[in-house]
Scaffold this motif. Structure first.
Motif, short mmCIF file in Angstrom:
data_model
loop_
_atom_site.label_atom_id
_atom_site.label_comp_id
_atom_site.label_asym_id
_atom_site.label_seq_id
_atom_site.Cartn_x
_atom_site.Cartn_y
_atom_site.Cartn_z
N VAL A 184 -4.58 -0.40 -12.88
CA VAL A 184 -6.00 -0.17 -13.08
C VAL A 184 -6.69 -0.01 -11.73
O VAL A 184 -6.53 -0.85 -10.85
CB VAL A 184 -6.65 -1.36 -13.84
CG1 VAL A 184 -8.15 -1.16 -13.99
CG2 VAL A 184 -5.99 -1.55 -15.19
N LEU A 185 -7.41 1.08 -11.59
CA LEU A 185 -8.24 1.29 -10.40
C LEU A 185 -9.69 1.09 -10.82
O LEU A 185 -10.19 1.81 -11.69
CB LEU A 185 -8.07 2.71 -9.86
CG LEU A 185 -6.79 3.01 -9.12
CD1 LEU A 185 -6.74 4.49 -8.75
CD2 LEU A 185 -6.67 2.16 -7.90
N ARG A 186 -10.34 0.12 -10.26
CA ARG A 186 -11.74 -0.16 -10.58
C ARG A 186 -12.65 0.79 -9.81
O ARG A 186 -12.38 1.12 -8.65
CB ARG A 186 -12.09 -1.60 -10.22
CG ARG A 186 -11.28 -2.62 -10.95
CD ARG A 186 -11.88 -2.90 -12.29
NE ARG A 186 -11.08 -3.92 -12.96
CZ ARG A 186 -10.85 -3.90 -14.25
NH1 ARG A 186 -11.36 -2.96 -15.00
NH2 ARG A 186 -10.12 -4.83 -14.82
N GLY A 187 -13.71 1.21 -10.45
CA GLY A 187 -14.71 2.03 -9.78
C GLY A 187 -15.61 1.19 -8.91
O GLY A 187 -15.52 -0.04 -8.90
N LYS A 188 -16.48 1.83 -8.17
CA LYS A 188 -17.40 1.12 -7.30
C LYS A 188 -18.46 0.36 -8.11
O LYS A 188 -18.84 -0.74 -7.77
CB LYS A 188 -18.08 2.08 -6.34
CG LYS A 188 -17.14 2.65 -5.30
CD LYS A 188 -17.87 3.62 -4.39
CE LYS A 188 -16.87 4.23 -3.41
NZ LYS A 188 -17.51 5.23 -2.57
N ALA A 189 -18.95 0.97 -9.18
CA ALA A 189 -19.99 0.35 -9.99
C ALA A 189 -19.41 -0.03 -11.35
O ALA A 189 -18.73 0.77 -11.98
CB ALA A 189 -21.16 1.32 -10.19
N ARG A 190 -19.69 -1.26 -11.78
CA ARG A 190 -19.23 -1.71 -13.10
C ARG A 190 -20.30 -1.32 -14.11
O ARG A 190 -21.45 -1.70 -14.01
CB ARG A 190 -19.04 -3.22 -13.12
CG ARG A 190 -18.03 -3.74 -12.14
CD ARG A 190 -16.63 -3.70 -12.64
NE ARG A 190 -16.52 -4.46 -13.88
CZ ARG A 190 -15.49 -4.35 -14.67
NH1 ARG A 190 -14.51 -3.56 -14.38
NH2 ARG A 190 -15.42 -5.05 -15.77
N ARG A 191 -19.92 -0.53 -15.09
CA ARG A 191 -20.84 -0.16 -16.17
C ARG A 191 -20.02 0.04 -17.43
O ARG A 191 -18.82 0.29 -17.37
CB ARG A 191 -21.64 1.08 -15.81
CG ARG A 191 -20.79 2.27 -15.49
CD ARG A 191 -21.65 3.44 -15.10
NE ARG A 191 -20.76 4.54 -14.74
CZ ARG A 191 -21.03 5.45 -13.87
NH1 ARG A 191 -22.17 5.45 -13.26
NH2 ARG A 191 -20.17 6.40 -13.61
N PRO A 192 -20.65 -0.05 -18.57
CA PRO A 192 -19.88 0.06 -19.83
C PRO A 192 -19.29 1.46 -20.00
O PRO A 192 -19.80 2.43 -19.44
CB PRO A 192 -20.92 -0.23 -20.91
CG PRO A 192 -22.24 -0.02 -20.27
CD PRO A 192 -22.06 -0.25 -18.80
N ALA A 193 -18.23 1.52 -20.75
CA ALA A 193 -17.60 2.81 -21.04
C ALA A 193 -18.58 3.67 -21.83
O ALA A 193 -19.43 3.18 -22.56
CB ALA A 193 -16.32 2.59 -21.84
N ARG A 194 -18.44 4.97 -21.68
CA ARG A 194 -19.35 5.88 -22.37
C ARG A 194 -19.29 5.72 -23.88
O ARG A 194 -20.28 5.80 -24.56
CB ARG A 194 -19.03 7.31 -21.98
CG ARG A 194 -19.39 7.62 -20.53
CD ARG A 194 -18.87 8.96 -20.15
NE ARG A 194 -19.71 10.01 -19.67
CZ ARG A 194 -20.98 10.27 -19.86
NH1 ARG A 194 -21.69 9.52 -20.60
NH2 ARG A 194 -21.59 11.29 -19.35
N ALA A 195 -18.13 5.47 -24.43
CA ALA A 195 -18.00 5.34 -25.88
C ALA A 195 -18.82 4.17 -26.39
O ALA A 195 -19.46 4.25 -27.43
CB ALA A 195 -16.54 5.18 -26.27
#
Length: 97
Positions: A57-68
């Motif tokens: 798993v590569l985490r992104g810079k900003a944590r936000r909910p998945a689009r779905a």
């Protein structure tokens, strides 16, 4: 949207190396081990499942909910309004029941 730079030489060399590893059907231990070594070298945390699959798993810079999940919450909010219920494709009148 940011366009990612892909190191095509690295990609081709790594793919060629992986494809040269003998891995008859259902015997993927050598490939999984080599892939794990490469993930370690790149500093990417991973785990191997009990069935031999690699999960990284590569985490992104900003944590936000998945689009779905946002889409589901938007649909739920719409369905709570009485005027939208009649036009909803999942309502019995829209289906023809």
């Amino acid at each position: 949207m940011t366009i990612l730079h892909i190191d095509l030489a690295y990609l081709a060399d790594t793919l060629e190396e992986f494809l040269k590893i003998p891995s008859p059907t259902s015997y993927t231990d050598n490939v999984v081990q080599r892939c794990g070594q490469e993930l370690d070298r790149l500093g990417i945390p991973f785990e191997v499942t009990r069935r031999g699959a690699i999960r990284a798993v590569l985490r992104g810079k900003a944590r936000r909910p998945a689009r779905a999940s946002r889409l589901i919450s938007i649909r739920s909010a719409r369905r709570s309004k009485p005027q939208d219920m009649a036009a909803s494709p999942s309502s019995p009148s829209a289906i023809g029941a």
